[in-house]
Motif scaffolding. Structure first.
Motif, PDB file in Angstrom:
ATOM      1  N   ALA A  23       0.835  -1.204   0.000  1.00  0.00           N
ATOM      2  CA  ALA A  23       0.000   0.000   0.000  1.00  0.00           C
ATOM      3  C   ALA A  23       0.870   1.253   0.000  1.00  0.00           C
ATOM      4  CB  ALA A  23      -0.922  -0.003   1.205  1.00  0.00           C
ATOM      5  N   ILE A  24       0.533   2.200  -0.878  1.00  0.00           N
ATOM      6  CA  ILE A  24       1.229   3.467  -0.980  1.00  0.00           C
ATOM      7  C   ILE A  24       0.272   4.568  -0.556  1.00  0.00           C
ATOM      8  CG2 ILE A  24       2.414   5.070  -2.520  1.00  0.00           C
ATOM      9  CD1 ILE A  24       3.913   2.463  -2.106  1.00  0.00           C
ATOM     10  N   GLU A  25       0.700   5.399   0.392  1.00  0.00           N
ATOM     11  CA  GLU A  25      -0.165   6.465   0.878  1.00  0.00           C
ATOM     12  C   GLU A  25      -0.595   7.369  -0.276  1.00  0.00           C
ATOM     13  OE1 GLU A  25      -0.203  10.113   4.159  1.00  0.00           O
ATOM     14  OE2 GLU A  25       1.535   8.781   3.989  1.00  0.00           O
ATOM     15  N   GLY A  26      -1.917   7.586  -0.375  1.00  0.00           N
ATOM     16  CA  GLY A  26      -2.459   8.447  -1.417  1.00  0.00           C
ATOM     17  C   GLY A  26      -2.933   7.711  -2.648  1.00  0.00           C
ATOM     18  N   SER A  27      -2.580   6.425  -2.784  1.00  0.00           N
ATOM     19  CA  SER A  27      -3.014   5.668  -3.955  1.00  0.00           C
ATOM     20  C   SER A  27      -4.391   5.056  -3.691  1.00  0.00           C
ATOM     21  CB  SER A  27      -2.002   4.580  -4.307  1.00  0.00           C
ATOM     22  OG  SER A  27      -1.857   3.663  -3.234  1.00  0.00           O
ATOM     23  N   THR A  68      -1.004   8.518  -7.619  1.00  0.00           N
ATOM     24  CA  THR A  68      -1.559   8.717  -6.287  1.00  0.00           C
ATOM     25  C   THR A  68      -2.336  10.018  -6.196  1.00  0.00           C
ATOM     26  OG1 THR A  68       0.452   9.809  -5.519  1.00  0.00           O
ATOM     27  CG2 THR A  68       0.312   7.427  -5.200  1.00  0.00           C
ATOM     28  N   TRP A  70      -2.338  12.733  -4.001  1.00  0.00           N
ATOM     29  CA  TRP A  70      -1.400  13.125  -2.946  1.00  0.00           C
ATOM     30  C   TRP A  70      -2.030  14.033  -1.906  1.00  0.00           C
ATOM     31  CZ3 TRP A  70       0.189  18.117  -1.809  1.00  0.00           C
ATOM     32  CH2 TRP A  70      -0.108  19.107  -2.746  1.00  0.00           C
ATOM     33  N   SER A  72      -5.593  15.108   0.380  1.00  0.00           N
ATOM     34  CA  SER A  72      -6.921  14.710   0.837  1.00  0.00           C
ATOM     35  C   SER A  72      -7.935  15.829   0.606  1.00  0.00           C
ATOM     36  CB  SER A  72      -6.872  14.373   2.331  1.00  0.00           C
ATOM     37  OG  SER A  72      -6.605  15.549   3.084  1.00  0.00           O
TER      38      SER A  72
END
Length: 303
Positions: A23-27, A68, A70, A72
C-alpha cells in the motif's frame, strides 16, 4: 485513456495482498470494474470503437505508486480563499511576475504573517515566480516557512523587526503583502520598506493613521470576493462594484494554480481536523475570533 463512471467493482486476492504489503499512501486500491464511458481521450481510439455511453468492463493498476491522490479533501479545502487572495494581492495589486512566467531578476517580497493560511501559499507562489520571499512569523514556525521557500524569517514580536528586515534586504524592499493587517504590522511593514518607497497591500482595510506616515509608499487592500465579477454588496469600505476584469483574471489564475497543485509545487497549509461536522463550526469560529488558532487551518469533514 477513457474516463468511466464505475457502476460495480469486484475483488481479487491481489487486493488484500496489495493492501497488506504494497500500500502506498495516497493511492487508490482496486483492479476489476465495470461501468459506462463518459469521456474518450484524444488519440485513444482512431477506429471509433469507443463512444460515450458504452457499457464496458476492464482492469486498472490498483495502488499504483505512480498514480496517487497526494492530497486529501481536508487538505484541499484549505486552498480556495488563500489562492484567491494571493491572486489579487500579488498579481493584480503588486503586479508581480506570475508563476508561469517567472522573472529572471528576483526582488525581495515581504509576507507579513507568513504562517497564516494565505501567507504559506503566498510564499510558495513567490518562489515559483522566481522572487525572494521573506516573512514574519513566530520562531517556532520559522523552519516551516523556510521549507516552503522563504529565504529568511523574522520574529514579528521583536521591536526592531522592521529595521532588521530593511537591513537584511539592503534597503531594497519595495513590495509587501500583509496577511495580518493590524496597525502594528502595517507600521512594521512601512519601516521595512526601503527609502525608495514601494507598495503595501493588505487583506483588510488599512489603518489610515499609519497609511499617510510615508508618502512614498502606496497602500491598498484587496477584496477577494470581487473575483466573481459581481457587485460585492457590503456596507462601508468593503463594498465593491462589479469587476468584470477580476473575473477574467481569476479564470486565468486558477488554471495556473491548478497546474501547480497537480505538480505538487503548491502545498496546502497545515490543517487541524475537528470532529462534529456542521454542529461544531460555531466553536471553531469563536476560537478564530479569540485568536486561538495559529499556524493551522480548522477543517471539518462533512462525510
Amino acid at each position: 485513456m477513457l474516463l468511466c463512471k464505475v457502476s460495480a467493482i469486484a475483488l481479487n486476492p491481489a487486493d488484500w495482498n496489495m493492501f497488506d504489503f504494497s500500500a502506498i499512501e495516497g493511492s487508490v486500491g482496486g483492479n476489476d470494474f465495470a461501468g459506462e464511458v463518459v469521456q474518450v481521450g484524444d488519440g485513444t481510439d482512431t477506429t471509433g470503437r469507443f463512444k460515450i455511453g458504452d457499457r464496458i468492463f476492464g482492469m486498472i493498476f490498483g495502488l499504483n505508486p505512480s498514480d496517487t491522490n497526494w492530497m486529501s479533501y481536508e487538505e484541499a479545502s484549505s486552498f480556495g480563499m488563500a489562492i484567491g487572495a494571493c491572486r489579487a494581492a500579488l498579481y493584480q495589486v503588486l503586479r508581480l511576475p506570475m508563476p508561469d512566467q517567472p522573472t529572471l531578476k528576483p526582488l525581495y517580497v515581504l509576507i507579513s504573517g507568513g504562517a497564516t493560511a494565505t501567507g504559506t501559499v503566498a510564499i510558495q507562489l513567490l518562489k515559483e515566480s522566481g522572487l525572494l520571499p521573506i516573512a514574519t512569523c513566530s520562531p517556532e514556525n520559522s523552519q516551516m516557512l523556510k521549507d516552503l521557500g522563504a529565504i529568511a524569517t523574522f520574529d514579528y514580536r521583536s521591536p526592531t523587526c522592521g529595521m532588521e528586515i530593511r537591513n537584511f534586504t539592503n534597503n531594497e524592499l519595495t513590495r509587501v503583502f500583509d496577511c495580518v493587517t493590524e496597525a502594528e504590522t502595517m507600521r512594521m511593514c512601512y519601516e521595512a520598506i526601503g527609502t525608495r518607497g514601494g507598495s503595501y497591500v493588505a487583506l483588510d482595510p488599512v489603518a489610515t493613521h499609519v497609511q499617510y506616515t510615508r508618502r512614498d509608499v502606496v497602500a491598498d487592500w484587496v477584496m477577494g470576493y470581487s473575483l466573481f465579477g459581481n457587485p460585492v454588496n457590503l456596507q462601508g469600505p468593503c463594498g465593491r462594484p462589479a469587476m468584470a476584469g477580476d473575473r477574467q483574471f481569476a479564470k486565468i489564475w486558477f488554471t495556473i494554480a491548478e497546474d501547480l497543485i497537480r505538480e505538487e509545487r503548491l502545498k496546502p497549509h497545515p490543517i487541524e481536523i475537528r470532529p462534529g461536522g456542521l454542529t461544531s463550526i460555531a466553536d471553531g469560529i469563536e476560537h478564530l475570533r479569540k485568536g486561538q488558532v495559529m499556524a493551522r487551518k480548522l477543517v471539518y469533514p462533512l462525510v
